[in-house]
Write a protein that holds these residues in place. Structure first.
Motif, mmCIF file in Angstrom:
data_model
loop_
_atom_site.group_PDB
_atom_site.id
_atom_site.type_symbol
_atom_site.label_atom_id
_atom_site.label_comp_id
_atom_site.label_asym_id
_atom_site.label_seq_id
_atom_site.Cartn_x
_atom_site.Cartn_y
_atom_site.Cartn_z
ATOM 1 N N ASP A 1 -1.525 10.495 -1.515
ATOM 2 C CA ASP A 1 -1.388 11.962 -1.659
ATOM 3 C C ASP A 1 -0.427 12.730 -2.189
ATOM 4 O O ASP A 1 -0.060 13.792 -2.385
ATOM 5 C CB ASP A 1 -1.240 12.200 -0.202
ATOM 6 C CG ASP A 1 -0.391 12.009 0.655
ATOM 7 O OD1 ASP A 1 0.508 11.085 0.121
ATOM 8 O OD2 ASP A 1 -0.206 12.083 1.891
ATOM 9 N N ASP A 2 0.249 11.680 -3.142
ATOM 10 C CA ASP A 2 1.612 12.288 -3.898
ATOM 11 C C ASP A 2 1.159 12.942 -5.254
ATOM 12 O O ASP A 2 0.437 12.227 -6.093
ATOM 13 C CB ASP A 2 2.456 11.004 -4.237
ATOM 14 C CG ASP A 2 3.594 11.545 -5.160
ATOM 15 O OD1 ASP A 2 3.572 12.641 -5.723
ATOM 16 O OD2 ASP A 2 4.530 10.809 -5.221
ATOM 17 N N TRP B 1 -1.944 0.927 -4.586
ATOM 18 C CA TRP B 1 -1.287 -0.305 -3.977
ATOM 19 C C TRP B 1 -0.430 -0.619 -5.370
ATOM 20 O O TRP B 1 -0.731 -0.850 -6.388
ATOM 21 C CB TRP B 1 -2.235 -1.501 -3.811
ATOM 22 C CG TRP B 1 -3.143 -1.323 -2.424
ATOM 23 C CD1 TRP B 1 -4.091 -0.441 -2.403
ATOM 24 C CD2 TRP B 1 -2.867 -2.204 -1.317
ATOM 25 N NE1 TRP B 1 -4.532 -0.485 -1.017
ATOM 26 C CE2 TRP B 1 -3.857 -1.576 -0.474
ATOM 27 C CE3 TRP B 1 -2.036 -2.922 -1.149
ATOM 28 C CZ2 TRP B 1 -3.837 -1.896 1.108
ATOM 29 C CZ3 TRP B 1 -2.126 -3.545 0.457
ATOM 30 C CH2 TRP B 1 -2.959 -3.002 1.427
ATOM 31 N N GLU C 1 0.313 5.651 -0.057
ATOM 32 C CA GLU C 1 -0.672 6.835 -0.027
ATOM 33 C C GLU C 1 -0.820 7.414 -1.096
ATOM 34 O O GLU C 1 0.023 7.424 -1.964
ATOM 35 C CB GLU C 1 -0.010 7.702 1.248
ATOM 36 C CG GLU C 1 0.051 7.320 2.506
ATOM 37 C CD GLU C 1 -1.186 6.723 3.298
ATOM 38 O OE1 GLU C 1 -2.278 7.158 2.855
ATOM 39 O OE2 GLU C 1 -1.020 5.462 3.937
ATOM 40 N N ALA D 1 -6.755 4.315 -1.643
ATOM 41 C CA ALA D 1 -5.229 4.398 -1.789
ATOM 42 C C ALA D 1 -4.737 3.590 -2.809
ATOM 43 O O ALA D 1 -5.287 2.741 -3.394
ATOM 44 C CB ALA D 1 -4.596 3.839 -0.396
ATOM 45 N N ARG E 1 0.957 -1.176 -0.055
ATOM 46 C CA ARG E 1 -0.049 0.000 -0.044
ATOM 47 C C ARG E 1 0.865 1.131 -0.121
ATOM 48 O O ARG E 1 1.886 1.246 0.831
ATOM 49 C CB ARG E 1 -0.915 0.027 1.284
ATOM 50 C CG ARG E 1 -1.948 0.906 1.316
ATOM 51 C CD ARG E 1 -2.739 1.007 2.661
ATOM 52 N NE ARG E 1 -3.817 2.058 2.599
ATOM 53 C CZ ARG E 1 -3.911 3.115 2.993
ATOM 54 N NH1 ARG E 1 -2.551 3.740 3.520
ATOM 55 N NH2 ARG E 1 -4.904 3.722 3.132
#
Lengths: 172, 172
Positions: free
Chosen positions: A112-113, A139, A110, A137, A108
Motif C-alpha cells: 500500500d505504499d 516481497w 505491504e 503483496a 513480506r
C-alpha cells in the motif's frame, strides 16, 4: 576437440572480480521476472515457479506475489529461497547464457505504499490489475550469497556486497 | 479492465485434464535443458542452476551433470529436487508461457551404457565432450508430483501417471 580447462574438484568456483560484479548488476537491473525456488513444507522438496521480479529502489530484488500461490504459502513458513535471474533469451546454446543464482531471505512488505507501487508499475505496467487484488503483496528477496555463471567453466561466487547497487562501493 | 476469475483460496489449482496432460508431455518431449533446484546442505536454502536435461527412453527426465557442480554434490546428499521445464522462448509476457514444475527424486546412473550415451548424443551432440570427462554422470529425475502453469489463472496439479509417456494410458 580439447576439453575446456577444469578447476580442481575442491574449488570449482572463482572469486568475484569487477567484470563478474558488473555482469551480476546488469542482470539485476534488467530483471522483470525470475525463477523462484522455495521449500515445500509438505514434501521437503524445493518447489519452482516463475515470478514477477524487479530491482527495487534499494537495489534489492523485489517480487509481487499472490498469497494464493503455492510458493507464497511456502515462503510464509520458511523465508529461505533461491532466485535464478537470467539474461533475456538469445541465439545459441542456453547453457552459455549468463545467469545469476542467488540464495535469498524473503520478507513480506505491504503493497500500500504509493511510491513503491508507482516505482513497480513503471517497469510492470500490467501489474495494475494485481495491485487491485487483496491477496497480492510485495516481497523483498534479500541476497545472502550468489553464484554467477557466464557459461561453462566460468562460475563466480558472489557475496552481498558484490550484488549491491554500483553506487555502493564493493567491500574487500 | 475486469480482474480474471479467481479460484477460492483453499483450492487454487485445477485437477488435470487431457489437455493439461498433453501440454505437459509436449514440454517433456521438447526439453533440452531445464532449471534444477536442490537443497544446499550448508545453508538450508534451495539452490538453482540450469542443467542439460532430456526425456530418456523410459519417458523420465534424464540429466547429465558434472560431479564438480554445487548442485550435484547437493543431490548426492539429498535426492529431493525441483525441476522447471519451460517452453522455448516466444514473444510476449514470459508469465504467460507454459511451464511445468516437477518435484523429483534424483538417482545417479553410470554414464558407460553405450545405448544410453547414443540416445543422449542424438539430442545433445555437443555433450560428446562431457561424456569423455570422468566427473560427468547421468541422473534420472523421477517425478513425484507436478504443477503445470499455462499462464495466469490456469494451474493444474499433475501426478506421476499424468507425466508418463503417452503410450502409457493415464491412471484414473
Amino acid at each position: 576437440m580439447t576439453p575446456p580447462p577444469r578447476q580442481p574438484p575442491d574449488n570449482p568456483l572463482r572469486a568475484s572480480d569487477e567484470a563478474a560484479r558488473a555482469l551480476a548488476r546488469d542482470l539485476l537491473a534488467a530483471m522483470t521476472h525470475a525463477t523462484l525456488a522455495v521449500q515445500d513444507p509438505a514434501t521437503g522438496h524445493p518447489h519452482l515457479s516463475r515470478i514477477l521480479c524487479q530491482r527495487g529502489g534499494d537495489g534489492l530484488p523485489l517480487a509481487l506475489l499472490s498469497g494464493l500461490a503455492v510458493h507464497t504459502r511456502a515462503l510464509a513458513r520458511d523465508p529461505r529461497a533461491g532466485l535464478l535471474i537470467e539474461a533475456p533469451p538469445r541465439k545459441g546454446d542456453p547453457m552459455t547464457w549468463p545467469r545469476l543464482s542467488l540464495q535469498v531471505l524473503a520478507r513480506r512488505i505491504e503493497a500500500d505504499d504509493p511510491a513503491l507501487r508507482a516505482a513497480w508499475l513503471a517497469r510492470h505496467p500490467r501489474s495494475q490489475l494485481f495491485l487491485s487484488l487483496p491477496d497480492f503483496a510485495f516481497w523483498q528477496l534479500v541476497p545472502q550469497s550468489g553464484l554467477l555463471n557466464a557459461g561453462f567453466g566460468a562460475a563466480f561466487r558472489l557475496g552481498p556486497p558484490d550484488l549491491a547497487d554500483k553506487e555502493t562501493p564493493p567491500q574487500p
